[in-house]
Design a protein around this motif. Sequence first.
Motif, PDB file in Angstrom:
ATOM      1  N   VAL A 174      11.129   0.059  18.336  1.00 33.42           N
ATOM      2  CA  VAL A 174      10.643   1.480  17.176  1.00 33.42           C
ATOM      3  C   VAL A 174      10.573  -0.322  16.280  1.00 33.42           C
ATOM      4  O   VAL A 174      11.934  -1.070  16.024  1.00 33.42           O
ATOM      5  N   GLY A 175      10.052   0.141  15.206  1.00 34.85           N
ATOM      6  CA  GLY A 175      10.269  -0.887  14.152  1.00 34.85           C
ATOM      7  C   GLY A 175      10.197  -0.505  12.878  1.00 34.85           C
ATOM      8  O   GLY A 175      10.265   0.842  12.783  1.00 34.85           O
ATOM      9  N   VAL A 176      11.186  -0.997  12.286  1.00 34.89           N
ATOM     10  CA  VAL A 176      11.794  -0.370  10.879  1.00 34.89           C
ATOM     11  C   VAL A 176      11.378  -1.237   9.560  1.00 34.89           C
ATOM     12  O   VAL A 176      11.756  -2.219   9.681  1.00 34.89           O
ATOM     13  N   ILE A 177      10.317  -0.460   8.635  1.00 37.62           N
ATOM     14  CA  ILE A 177       9.940  -1.205   7.801  1.00 37.62           C
ATOM     15  C   ILE A 177      10.547  -0.690   6.210  1.00 37.62           C
ATOM     16  O   ILE A 177      10.201   0.426   6.132  1.00 37.62           O
ATOM     17  N   ASP A 178      11.702  -1.271   6.040  1.00 33.90           N
ATOM     18  CA  ASP A 178      12.797  -0.634   4.269  1.00 33.90           C
ATOM     19  C   ASP A 178      11.548  -1.257   3.451  1.00 33.90           C
ATOM     20  O   ASP A 178      12.161  -2.290   2.861  1.00 33.90           O
ATOM     21  N   ILE A 179      10.362  -0.292   2.210  1.00 42.35           N
ATOM     22  CA  ILE A 179      10.448  -1.544   1.719  1.00 42.35           C
ATOM     23  C   ILE A 179      10.795  -1.403   0.269  1.00 42.35           C
ATOM     24  O   ILE A 179      11.028  -2.075  -0.398  1.00 42.35           O
ATOM     25  N   ASP A 180      12.138  -0.102  -0.372  1.00 40.00           N
ATOM     26  CA  ASP A 180      12.740  -0.391  -1.246  1.00 40.00           C
ATOM     27  C   ASP A 180      13.664  -1.573  -1.861  1.00 40.00           C
ATOM     28  O   ASP A 180      13.836  -2.989  -2.258  1.00 40.00           O
ATOM     29  N   ASN A 181      14.007  -1.762  -0.025  1.00 37.04           N
ATOM     30  CA  ASN A 181      15.265  -3.025  -0.108  1.00 37.04           C
ATOM     31  C   ASN A 181      15.500  -4.443   0.333  1.00 37.04           C
ATOM     32  O   ASN A 181      15.679  -5.423   0.842  1.00 37.04           O
ATOM     33  N   ASP A 182      13.348  -4.086   1.545  1.00 38.00           N
ATOM     34  CA  ASP A 182      12.972  -5.431   1.818  1.00 38.00           C
ATOM     35  C   ASP A 182      13.076  -5.710   2.482  1.00 38.00           C
ATOM     36  O   ASP A 182      13.527  -7.673   2.696  1.00 38.00           O
ATOM     37  N   THR A 183      13.305  -5.198   3.813  1.00 38.54           N
ATOM     38  CA  THR A 183      13.810  -5.493   4.676  1.00 38.54           C
ATOM     39  C   THR A 183      12.999  -5.048   6.009  1.00 38.54           C
ATOM     40  O   THR A 183      12.868  -3.682   5.973  1.00 38.54           O
ATOM     41  N   GLU A 184      12.509  -5.214   7.240  1.00 42.20           N
ATOM     42  CA  GLU A 184      12.242  -5.016   8.375  1.00 42.20           C
ATOM     43  C   GLU A 184      13.261  -5.758   9.873  1.00 42.20           C
ATOM     44  O   GLU A 184      13.399  -6.337   9.987  1.00 42.20           O
ATOM     45  N   THR A 185      12.807  -4.828  10.707  1.00 45.60           N
ATOM     46  CA  THR A 185      13.682  -4.490  11.396  1.00 45.60           C
ATOM     47  C   THR A 185      13.320  -4.595  12.890  1.00 45.60           C
ATOM     48  O   THR A 185      12.583  -3.199  12.841  1.00 45.60           O
TER      49      THR A 185
ATOM     50  N   LEU B   7       1.129  -1.322  -0.548  1.00 41.31           N
ATOM     51  CA  LEU B   7       0.315   0.372  -0.145  1.00 41.31           C
ATOM     52  C   LEU B   7       0.723   1.556   0.078  1.00 41.31           C
ATOM     53  O   LEU B   7       0.763   2.706  -1.173  1.00 41.31           O
ATOM     54  N   VAL B   8       1.860   1.249   0.527  1.00 40.86           N
ATOM     55  CA  VAL B   8       2.721   2.198   1.339  1.00 40.86           C
ATOM     56  C   VAL B   8       3.908   2.523  -0.290  1.00 40.86           C
ATOM     57  O   VAL B   8       4.248   3.892  -0.498  1.00 40.86           O
ATOM     58  N   ARG B   9       4.760   1.188  -0.750  1.00 44.05           N
ATOM     59  CA  ARG B   9       5.056   0.820  -1.734  1.00 44.05           C
ATOM     60  C   ARG B   9       6.419   1.664  -2.328  1.00 44.05           C
ATOM     61  O   ARG B   9       6.856   0.792  -3.120  1.00 44.05           O
ATOM     62  N   SER B  10       6.464   2.491  -1.349  1.00 46.29           N
ATOM     63  CA  SER B  10       8.182   2.889  -1.639  1.00 46.29           C
ATOM     64  C   SER B  10       9.221   3.945  -0.508  1.00 46.29           C
ATOM     65  O   SER B  10       7.847   4.674   0.703  1.00 46.29           O
ATOM     66  N   GLY B  11      10.128   3.920  -0.064  1.00 48.01           N
ATOM     67  CA  GLY B  11      10.186   4.670   1.341  1.00 48.01           C
ATOM     68  C   GLY B  11      10.982   3.799   2.699  1.00 48.01           C
ATOM     69  O   GLY B  11      10.615   2.036   2.522  1.00 48.01           O
ATOM     70  N   VAL B  12      10.575   4.096   3.563  1.00 50.84           N
ATOM     71  CA  VAL B  12      11.194   3.682   4.852  1.00 50.84           C
ATOM     72  C   VAL B  12       9.999   4.357   5.779  1.00 50.84           C
ATOM     73  O   VAL B  12       9.394   5.316   5.719  1.00 50.84           O
ATOM     74  N   ILE B  13       9.271   3.099   6.379  1.00 50.07           N
ATOM     75  CA  ILE B  13       8.470   3.331   7.266  1.00 50.07           C
ATOM     76  C   ILE B  13       9.060   3.407   8.754  1.00 50.07           C
ATOM     77  O   ILE B  13       9.270   2.346   9.536  1.00 50.07           O
ATOM     78  N   ILE B  14       8.629   4.089   9.362  1.00 46.27           N
ATOM     79  CA  ILE B  14       9.263   4.269  11.420  1.00 46.27           C
ATOM     80  C   ILE B  14       7.890   4.164  11.905  1.00 46.27           C
ATOM     81  O   ILE B  14       6.709   4.516  12.225  1.00 46.27           O
ATOM     82  N   LEU B  15       7.554   3.159  12.769  1.00 45.73           N
ATOM     83  CA  LEU B  15       5.895   2.832  13.066  1.00 45.73           C
ATOM     84  C   LEU B  15       6.849   2.894  15.111  1.00 45.73           C
ATOM     85  O   LEU B  15       7.563   1.890  15.304  1.00 45.73           O
ATOM     86  N   PHE B  16       6.624   3.907  15.424  1.00 46.93           N
ATOM     87  CA  PHE B  16       7.178   4.287  16.994  1.00 46.93           C
ATOM     88  C   PHE B  16       6.576   3.312  18.165  1.00 46.93           C
ATOM     89  O   PHE B  16       4.966   3.659  18.020  1.00 46.93           O
ATOM     90  N   GLY B  17       7.123   2.687  18.699  1.00 48.07           N
ATOM     91  CA  GLY B  17       6.541   2.339  20.010  1.00 48.07           C
ATOM     92  C   GLY B  17       6.207   3.463  21.404  1.00 48.07           C
ATOM     93  O   GLY B  17       7.278   4.124  20.981  1.00 48.07           O
TER      94      GLY B  17
END
Length: 465
Positions: free
Chosen positions: A61-72, A17-27
């Motif tokens: 904190v959750g990080v989703i790097d969409i372009d590199n398809d990584t989740e941390t 849905l977001v398609r590109s970029g880096v998503i940061i979800l703060f706990g």
Amino acid sequence: MFSKETYISRRAELKKLVRSGVIILFGNNDSPANYPANGYYPFRQDSSFIYYFGQHRDGLVGVIDIDNDTETLVGNDIDIEDIVWFGSVDSVAEMASQVGISNTLPMKSLKTICNEALKNHRTVHFLPPYRHDTMINIMDLLGIHPSQQREAASLTLIKAVVKMRSTKEPQEIDAIDKACDIGYEMHTTGMRLTCPGMTERYIGGQVSGVAGSLSSMVSFATIFTQHGEIMHGCPSDALLESGRMVLCDAGCELNDYCSDNTRTYPVDGKFSQRQLEIYKIVEECHDHALAVAAPGVKWMDVHMSVCRLMTERLKEIGLMKGDIDEAVKAGAHAMFLPHGLGHMMGMDVHDMEGLGQQYVGFDDETHPSSQFGTNCLRMGRKLEEGFVITDEPGIYFIPALIDNWKASGHCKDFINFDLLETYKDFGGIRIEDDILITKDGCRFMGTKRIPYHPDDVEEFMNSCR
């Protein structure tokens, strides 16, 4: 926590849905009451963080790097001093594995992640913050002042999260049903205890105590008051008086999902004729919403239909007058119903409201109203199967509002102010239930029905005496 596959699937859909970029979800972090070690406030994780990362520990904190398809999963393991006071917890790596993530980093790495993204002109998506420590963190990481962060939050991410969280999965529906069953225990406890001479605070505390005993906590501060005309009336030390009614608005949070119900009932266990006359109007409006709510129906239309029905009934007993459609168009009904018919509910009792009500409850087709009363409608868009919303009409007699409108002549062609004056001591009535939008209509949430038909209320209360 749901299965590992649930969180993997949710993050995969979010990336689409977001398609590109880096998503940061703060706990969230802990919130001490009045000094650092006083953990008076129970820890509550951020709902969107739970939805995608499933973990309830503070400082993550959750990080989703969409372009590199990584989740941390970013966070520090607790040290021995914390273990002494609070016991051992899973490591960050163990928590990551439980939700299908293989990458973990210490918290200091979050600055590096953000710096790299900004240097490469990549979009960093974050949700509107509502806690000041998160605002400070965003300022340190991205250089955005707290006063600008709501505007700078990612609309793409907001809309993606709203789209996903609005439609409840079967496991979420089951969780809300269970929370509503505890809501039944809360409200029936209040009904059993209510009698002249008890204090609002005592019964309100007992209602909240049921939530504390059977679930994580209340889903919002319990409202229990004889002044039902006050929308959010906190329990006071006032003694319950014979001849009056109490309004109890309360819910619990169980396994991250909420309940939210309101009942209004007589202190004596028996409605007076005047009370019953108003109560039956609210009851009819409540049941009308249940009859018409279905997929494809605009909740705004349901709200306005309830307003017309309420106006018609209030005209029949002399409190309103004139043409019904013109009265509603002028907003005269808001003298008695100054709020909306309901709101989204789920992980938050006002689900996702922190993301912006215009995105949660409205869309390009249905817009919020600026008219007094209707401007407090939190939900107006078309209903969809899987939505959970509240159905909560009410009629209130607010002395200050009566005086204000009477002095200014506002809606004088539609309101009988002479008769209305005699209701200033009435209080208010609200009936609220949580409903699930189904394929063909809707159903109550929970397996137990809190009494609300007047005969059932009286029978239940008197059976406990």
